[in-house]
Design a protein around this motif. Structure first.
Motif, PDB file in Angstrom:
ATOM      1  N   LEU A 112      40.202  48.493  35.341  1.00  0.00           N
ATOM      2  CA  LEU A 112      38.844  48.761  35.822  1.00  0.00           C
ATOM      3  C   LEU A 112      38.516  50.246  35.869  1.00  0.00           C
ATOM      4  N   THR A 113      39.493  51.062  36.263  1.00  0.00           N
ATOM      5  CA  THR A 113      39.202  52.478  36.471  1.00  0.00           C
ATOM      6  C   THR A 113      39.399  53.342  35.234  1.00  0.00           C
ATOM      7  N   LEU A 114      40.282  52.914  34.338  1.00  0.00           N
ATOM      8  CA  LEU A 114      40.595  53.782  33.198  1.00  0.00           C
ATOM      9  C   LEU A 114      40.287  53.191  31.825  1.00  0.00           C
ATOM     10  N   PHE A 115      40.251  51.877  31.717  1.00  0.00           N
ATOM     11  CA  PHE A 115      40.170  51.285  30.392  1.00  0.00           C
ATOM     12  C   PHE A 115      38.985  50.363  30.170  1.00  0.00           C
ATOM     13  N   LYS A 116      38.130  50.198  31.133  1.00  0.00           N
ATOM     14  CA  LYS A 116      37.027  49.250  30.990  1.00  0.00           C
ATOM     15  C   LYS A 116      35.700  49.976  31.120  1.00  0.00           C
ATOM     16  N   ASN A 117      34.818  49.749  30.173  1.00  0.00           N
ATOM     17  CA  ASN A 117      33.513  50.406  30.181  1.00  0.00           C
ATOM     18  C   ASN A 117      32.396  49.520  30.717  1.00  0.00           C
ATOM     19  N   PHE A 118      32.729  48.345  31.253  1.00  0.00           N
ATOM     20  CA  PHE A 118      31.668  47.431  31.673  1.00  0.00           C
ATOM     21  C   PHE A 118      30.982  47.842  32.975  1.00  0.00           C
ATOM     22  N   LEU A 119      31.517  48.803  33.710  1.00  0.00           N
ATOM     23  CA  LEU A 119      30.897  49.214  34.962  1.00  0.00           C
ATOM     24  C   LEU A 119      29.893  50.347  34.747  1.00  0.00           C
ATOM     25  N   GLY A 120      29.380  50.467  33.545  1.00  0.00           N
ATOM     26  CA  GLY A 120      28.434  51.525  33.262  1.00  0.00           C
ATOM     27  C   GLY A 120      29.118  52.842  32.931  1.00  0.00           C
ATOM     28  N   ARG A 121      30.410  52.805  32.776  1.00  0.00           N
ATOM     29  CA  ARG A 121      31.186  54.003  32.467  1.00  0.00           C
ATOM     30  C   ARG A 121      31.015  54.340  30.997  1.00  0.00           C
ATOM     31  N   GLU A 122      30.769  55.587  30.722  1.00  0.00           N
ATOM     32  CA  GLU A 122      30.611  56.030  29.341  1.00  0.00           C
ATOM     33  C   GLU A 122      31.699  57.031  29.008  1.00  0.00           C
ATOM     34  N   GLU A 123      32.190  56.951  27.811  1.00  0.00           N
ATOM     35  CA  GLU A 123      33.184  57.925  27.370  1.00  0.00           C
ATOM     36  C   GLU A 123      32.516  59.280  27.205  1.00  0.00           C
ATOM     37  N   LYS A 169      51.131  57.418  58.533  1.00  0.00           N
ATOM     38  CA  LYS A 169      51.115  58.727  57.869  1.00  0.00           C
ATOM     39  C   LYS A 169      51.692  58.634  56.459  1.00  0.00           C
ATOM     40  N   LYS A 170      52.803  57.916  56.312  1.00  0.00           N
ATOM     41  CA  LYS A 170      53.397  57.722  54.985  1.00  0.00           C
ATOM     42  C   LYS A 170      52.454  56.915  54.099  1.00  0.00           C
ATOM     43  N   PHE A 171      51.835  55.901  54.701  1.00  0.00           N
ATOM     44  CA  PHE A 171      50.888  55.083  53.946  1.00  0.00           C
ATOM     45  C   PHE A 171      49.734  55.934  53.428  1.00  0.00           C
ATOM     46  N   ILE A 172      49.166  56.767  54.287  1.00  0.00           N
ATOM     47  CA  ILE A 172      48.050  57.630  53.884  1.00  0.00           C
ATOM     48  C   ILE A 172      48.494  58.585  52.780  1.00  0.00           C
ATOM     49  N   PHE A 173      49.675  59.154  52.917  1.00  0.00           N
ATOM     50  CA  PHE A 173      50.197  60.075  51.907  1.00  0.00           C
ATOM     51  C   PHE A 173      50.352  59.383  50.558  1.00  0.00           C
ATOM     52  N   LEU A 174      50.999  58.223  50.550  1.00  0.00           N
ATOM     53  CA  LEU A 174      51.223  57.494  49.291  1.00  0.00           C
ATOM     54  C   LEU A 174      49.909  57.030  48.663  1.00  0.00           C
ATOM     55  N   THR A 175      49.063  56.448  49.462  1.00  0.00           N
ATOM     56  CA  THR A 175      47.796  55.932  48.941  1.00  0.00           C
ATOM     57  C   THR A 175      46.905  57.069  48.441  1.00  0.00           C
ATOM     58  N   SER A 176      46.865  58.167  49.179  1.00  0.00           N
ATOM     59  CA  SER A 176      46.084  59.331  48.735  1.00  0.00           C
ATOM     60  C   SER A 176      46.559  59.819  47.378  1.00  0.00           C
ATOM     61  N   GLY A 177      47.867  59.887  47.212  1.00  0.00           N
ATOM     62  CA  GLY A 177      48.431  60.324  45.927  1.00  0.00           C
ATOM     63  C   GLY A 177      48.015  59.422  44.785  1.00  0.00           C
ATOM     64  N   ILE A 178      48.092  58.121  44.996  1.00  0.00           N
ATOM     65  CA  ILE A 178      47.693  57.165  43.953  1.00  0.00           C
ATOM     66  C   ILE A 178      46.223  57.315  43.611  1.00  0.00           C
ATOM     67  N   ILE A 179      45.393  57.435  44.632  1.00  0.00           N
ATOM     68  CA  ILE A 179      43.942  57.567  44.415  1.00  0.00           C
ATOM     69  C   ILE A 179      43.620  58.852  43.655  1.00  0.00           C
ATOM     70  N   VAL A 180      44.232  59.950  44.055  1.00  0.00           N
ATOM     71  CA  VAL A 180      43.974  61.236  43.384  1.00  0.00           C
ATOM     72  C   VAL A 180      44.452  61.197  41.936  1.00  0.00           C
ATOM     73  N   ILE A 181      45.575  60.558  41.682  1.00  0.00           N
ATOM     74  CA  ILE A 181      46.073  60.436  40.301  1.00  0.00           C
ATOM     75  C   ILE A 181      45.070  59.655  39.448  1.00  0.00           C
ATOM     76  N   ILE A 182      44.536  58.568  39.977  1.00  0.00           N
ATOM     77  CA  ILE A 182      43.570  57.770  39.205  1.00  0.00           C
ATOM     78  C   ILE A 182      42.275  58.547  39.000  1.00  0.00           C
ATOM     79  N   GLU A 183      41.770  59.198  40.042  1.00  0.00           N
ATOM     80  CA  GLU A 183      40.542  60.000  39.902  1.00  0.00           C
ATOM     81  C   GLU A 183      40.756  61.136  38.895  1.00  0.00           C
TER      82      GLU A 183
END
Length: 154
Positions: free
Chosen positions: A23-34, A92-106
């Motif tokens: 959904l975030t990196l490979f699909k253009n159906f959400l109005g995402r344009e290359e 705190k660990k959860f926030i750290f891990l999840t933040s990292g994943i989110i920032v990597i995807i963004e």
């Protein structure tokens, strides 16, 4: 039985990550344009703009819900998986891990020129995952259903 459930959760986590990446990196159906190469580093700018656009009628309610609540819900499943698979109890660990994943995807969206690096997405994604973590870890009924034990140290 517990190992069997853990294996199922691992498979579900892998499927969820694959779907999220799709959904975030490979699909253009959400109005995402290359070719989009933009960045929003001003907190709440897009949240405000989308909300105001919906209130004024220039954006549809569906767009508002999909963008705001879609971002809130997108990373919420990580709470369930981190708690059940990795027995993660420390917020705190959860926030750290999840933040990292989110920032990597963004960051990947920005670097691959398929989306906008948006601090508002990070805020919404992280808040949704934190809310889910707190609900799962504090709810006796949910803990009993997924058999994760006592979370008195949260």
């Amino acid at each position: 039985m517990k190992k069997h459930i853990k294996r199922i959760n691992i498979v579900l986590l892998i499927l969820y990550i694959a779907f999220l990446l799709y959904l975030t990196l490979f699909k253009n159906f959400l109005g995402r344009e290359e070719g989009i190469y933009a960045m929003n580093l001003v907190p709440f700018r897009n949240i405000y703009g989308i909300t105001l656009g919906w209130i004024k009628g220039s954006l549809t309610f569906r767009f508002f819900i999909r963008n705001i609540f879609g971002n809130i819900l997108a990373f919420a499943p990580f709470a369930y998986f981190f708690i059940t698979i990795f027995n993660l109890k420390d917020i705190k660990k959860f926030i750290f891990l999840t933040s990292g994943i989110i920032v990597i995807i963004e960051s990947s969206q920005y670097l691959m020129q398929i989306g906008v690096y948006d601090i508002d997405d990070i805020i919404l994604n992280l808040n949704g995952s934190i809310i889910a973590f707190l609900i799962i870890s504090k709810s006796k009924l949910i803990r009993k259903l997924i058999n994760i034990g006592n979370y008195s140290d949260l």
